[in-house]
Design a protein around this motif. Structure first.
Motif, PDB file in Angstrom:
ATOM      1  N   UNK A 214       3.631   4.582  -9.266  1.00 11.64           N
ATOM      2  CA  UNK A 214       4.972   4.706  -9.825  1.00 11.64           C
ATOM      3  C   UNK A 214       5.172   3.526 -10.777  1.00 11.64           C
ATOM      4  N   UNK A 215       5.299   3.777 -12.073  1.00 13.52           N
ATOM      5  CA  UNK A 215       5.343   2.691 -13.067  1.00 13.52           C
ATOM      6  C   UNK A 215       6.392   1.630 -12.787  1.00 13.52           C
ATOM      7  N   UNK A 216       7.509   2.030 -12.197  1.00 12.55           N
ATOM      8  CA  UNK A 216       8.585   1.067 -11.976  1.00 12.55           C
ATOM      9  C   UNK A 216       8.303   0.117 -10.819  1.00 12.55           C
ATOM     10  N   UNK A 217       7.306   0.428 -10.006  1.00 16.12           N
ATOM     11  CA  UNK A 217       6.931  -0.435  -8.891  1.00 16.12           C
ATOM     12  C   UNK A 217       5.717  -1.257  -9.309  1.00 16.12           C
ATOM     13  N   UNK A 218       5.880  -2.553  -9.415  1.00 22.20           N
ATOM     14  CA  UNK A 218       4.811  -3.412  -9.962  1.00 22.20           C
ATOM     15  C   UNK A 218       3.985  -4.117  -8.891  1.00 22.20           C
ATOM     16  N   UNK A 219       4.408  -4.050  -7.634  1.00 19.61           N
ATOM     17  CA  UNK A 219       3.608  -4.665  -6.580  1.00 19.61           C
ATOM     18  C   UNK A 219       2.336  -3.847  -6.369  1.00 19.61           C
ATOM     19  N   UNK A 220       1.218  -4.544  -6.144  1.00 20.27           N
ATOM     20  CA  UNK A 220      -0.063  -3.885  -5.991  1.00 20.27           C
ATOM     21  C   UNK A 220      -0.725  -4.288  -4.681  1.00 20.27           C
ATOM     22  N   UNK A 221      -1.264  -3.305  -3.975  1.00 26.36           N
ATOM     23  CA  UNK A 221      -1.964  -3.569  -2.718  1.00 26.36           C
ATOM     24  C   UNK A 221      -3.315  -4.215  -2.998  1.00 26.36           C
ATOM     25  N   UNK A 222      -3.923  -4.749  -1.955  1.00 25.16           N
ATOM     26  CA  UNK A 222      -5.230  -5.390  -2.105  1.00 25.16           C
ATOM     27  C   UNK A 222      -6.273  -4.393  -2.613  1.00 25.16           C
ATOM     28  N   UNK A 223      -6.242  -3.181  -2.072  1.00 26.23           N
ATOM     29  CA  UNK A 223      -7.202  -2.159  -2.518  1.00 26.23           C
ATOM     30  C   UNK A 223      -6.985  -1.808  -3.979  1.00 26.23           C
ATOM     31  N   UNK A 224      -5.734  -1.718  -4.395  1.00 28.73           N
ATOM     32  CA  UNK A 224      -5.419  -1.407  -5.787  1.00 28.73           C
ATOM     33  C   UNK A 224      -5.958  -2.492  -6.708  1.00 28.73           C
ATOM     34  N   UNK A 225      -5.749  -3.742  -6.325  1.00 28.84           N
ATOM     35  CA  UNK A 225      -6.234  -4.853  -7.147  1.00 28.84           C
ATOM     36  C   UNK A 225      -7.754  -4.868  -7.223  1.00 28.84           C
ATOM     37  N   UNK A 226      -8.418  -4.535  -6.121  1.00 28.26           N
ATOM     38  CA  UNK A 226      -9.893  -4.468  -6.126  1.00 28.26           C
ATOM     39  C   UNK A 226     -10.368  -3.388  -7.087  1.00 28.26           C
ATOM     40  N   UNK A 227      -9.703  -2.224  -7.067  1.00 26.66           N
ATOM     41  CA  UNK A 227     -10.071  -1.130  -7.964  1.00 26.66           C
ATOM     42  C   UNK A 227      -9.876  -1.530  -9.420  1.00 26.66           C
ATOM     43  N   UNK A 228      -8.729  -2.113  -9.721  1.00 24.61           N
ATOM     44  CA  UNK A 228      -8.438  -2.500 -11.098  1.00 24.61           C
ATOM     45  C   UNK A 228      -9.388  -3.583 -11.594  1.00 24.61           C
ATOM     46  N   UNK A 229      -9.727  -4.520 -10.729  1.00 27.58           N
ATOM     47  CA  UNK A 229     -10.653  -5.580 -11.121  1.00 27.58           C
ATOM     48  C   UNK A 229     -12.037  -4.998 -11.414  1.00 27.58           C
ATOM     49  N   UNK A 230     -12.475  -4.071 -10.559  1.00 27.68           N
ATOM     50  CA  UNK A 230     -13.784  -3.454 -10.769  1.00 27.68           C
ATOM     51  C   UNK A 230     -13.811  -2.652 -12.065  1.00 27.68           C
ATOM     52  N   UNK A 231     -12.739  -1.916 -12.343  1.00 26.91           N
ATOM     53  CA  UNK A 231     -12.698  -1.115 -13.562  1.00 26.91           C
ATOM     54  C   UNK A 231     -12.613  -1.984 -14.811  1.00 26.91           C
ATOM     55  N   UNK A 232     -11.914  -3.095 -14.716  1.00 26.16           N
ATOM     56  CA  UNK A 232     -11.839  -4.000 -15.865  1.00 26.16           C
ATOM     57  C   UNK A 232     -13.211  -4.594 -16.175  1.00 26.16           C
ATOM     58  N   UNK A 233     -14.015  -4.795 -15.143  1.00 34.80           N
ATOM     59  CA  UNK A 233     -15.337  -5.387 -15.329  1.00 34.80           C
ATOM     60  C   UNK A 233     -16.425  -4.338 -15.578  1.00 34.80           C
ATOM     61  N   UNK A 234     -16.090  -3.077 -15.376  1.00 33.61           N
ATOM     62  CA  UNK A 234     -17.096  -2.015 -15.450  1.00 33.61           C
ATOM     63  C   UNK A 234     -17.624  -1.838 -16.870  1.00 33.61           C
ATOM     64  N   UNK A 235     -18.906  -1.536 -16.951  1.00 38.42           N
ATOM     65  CA  UNK A 235     -19.536  -1.180 -18.217  1.00 38.42           C
ATOM     66  C   UNK A 235     -19.693   0.330 -18.331  1.00 38.42           C
ATOM     67  N   UNK A 236     -19.488   1.024 -17.224  1.00 42.73           N
ATOM     68  CA  UNK A 236     -19.536   2.478 -17.195  1.00 42.73           C
ATOM     69  C   UNK A 236     -18.864   2.966 -15.927  1.00 42.73           C
ATOM     70  N   UNK A 237     -18.473   4.238 -15.930  1.00 38.71           N
ATOM     71  CA  UNK A 237     -17.745   4.802 -14.793  1.00 38.71           C
ATOM     72  C   UNK A 237     -18.285   6.195 -14.497  1.00 38.71           C
ATOM     73  N   UNK A 238     -18.345   6.532 -13.218  1.00 40.24           N
ATOM     74  CA  UNK A 238     -18.666   7.884 -12.783  1.00 40.24           C
ATOM     75  C   UNK A 238     -17.490   8.428 -11.979  1.00 40.24           C
TER      76      UNK A 238
END
Length: 202
Positions: A56-80
């Motif tokens: 939900x865009x209006x909710x800016x708090x992020x769970x630990x799992x969410x942050x792990x996913x976003x960090x991995x995607x930011x560092x990713x060179x490719x995605x499946x």
């Protein structure tokens, strides 16, 4: 050129949460193809995706799992990406995970910009598999990613990964390994390191 000590990172996202599902097996095989081509891999399966709150865009708090996913995607060179087809569309688990990429809109490489994305879909019929694969590839385009030339659709009614027909099994295995390899080869050819860029800005 890629330094030998830094292999490209390919992140896998998908699954159904049902143990031994065709989607889970397909994603694992695609990641195997990426690894065999020289990538490091990271998996976010349904067990992880199920922990993500509804985006939900209006909710800016992020769970630990969410942050792990976003960090991995930011560092990713490719995605499946691997999704079952639910009524002709991408599963809620996978779509919700992709919605969180909005958090990367201001990154040096926003969303999936400059990254190859391999798409895999499973469905109980070819029509649903085809429409969902097209939808998933369209989502990747919207996120500025590069869908690989090969996208894989599996008809679960034919038991593609457990069929007693050896030729059928090998054909789908080859397709899944190929899509993983294409993601890695694109990352290597592109030559830039998303992980290095993310490390410099985070």
């Amino acid at each position: 050129m890629w330094p030998s000590e830094l292999k490209p990172l390919v992140v896998g996202i998908g699954g159904t949460g049902r143990p031994g599902s065709t989607t889970d097996k397909a994603l694992a095989m695609a990641l195997q193809g990426a690894a065999e081509a020289g990538a490091r891999t990271r998996l976010f399966d349904a067990g992880s995706l199920g922990l993500l709150p509804l985006f939900q865009p209006q909710h800016t708090e992020r769970s630990e799992t969410t942050l792990e996913l976003l960090d991995a995607l930011a560092r990713a060179d490719g995605v499946l990406l691997a999704s079952p087809s639910y009524h002709g569309g991408v599963s809620g688990l996978v779509k919700n995970a992709l919605d969180y990429l909005e958090d990367l809109s201001d990154d040096p490489r926003p969303y999936l910009d400059g990254r190859a994305v391999g798409c895999v879909v499973t469905a109980a019929g070819w029509q649903s598999a085809g429409t969902t694969l097209c939808a998933l590839r369209s989502i990747v385009h919207a996120l500025r990613g590069w869908p690989t030339p090969l996208g894989v659709a599996l008809n679960t009614t034919e038991h593609p990964l457990t069929s007693s027909d050896i030729e059928t099994g090998r054909r789908f295995e080859t397709q899944l390994l190929t899509v993983g390899r294409q993601v890695t080869e694109f990352a290597m050819a592109f030559g830039g390191s998303s992980e290095a860029m993310a490390g410099a800005t985070r």
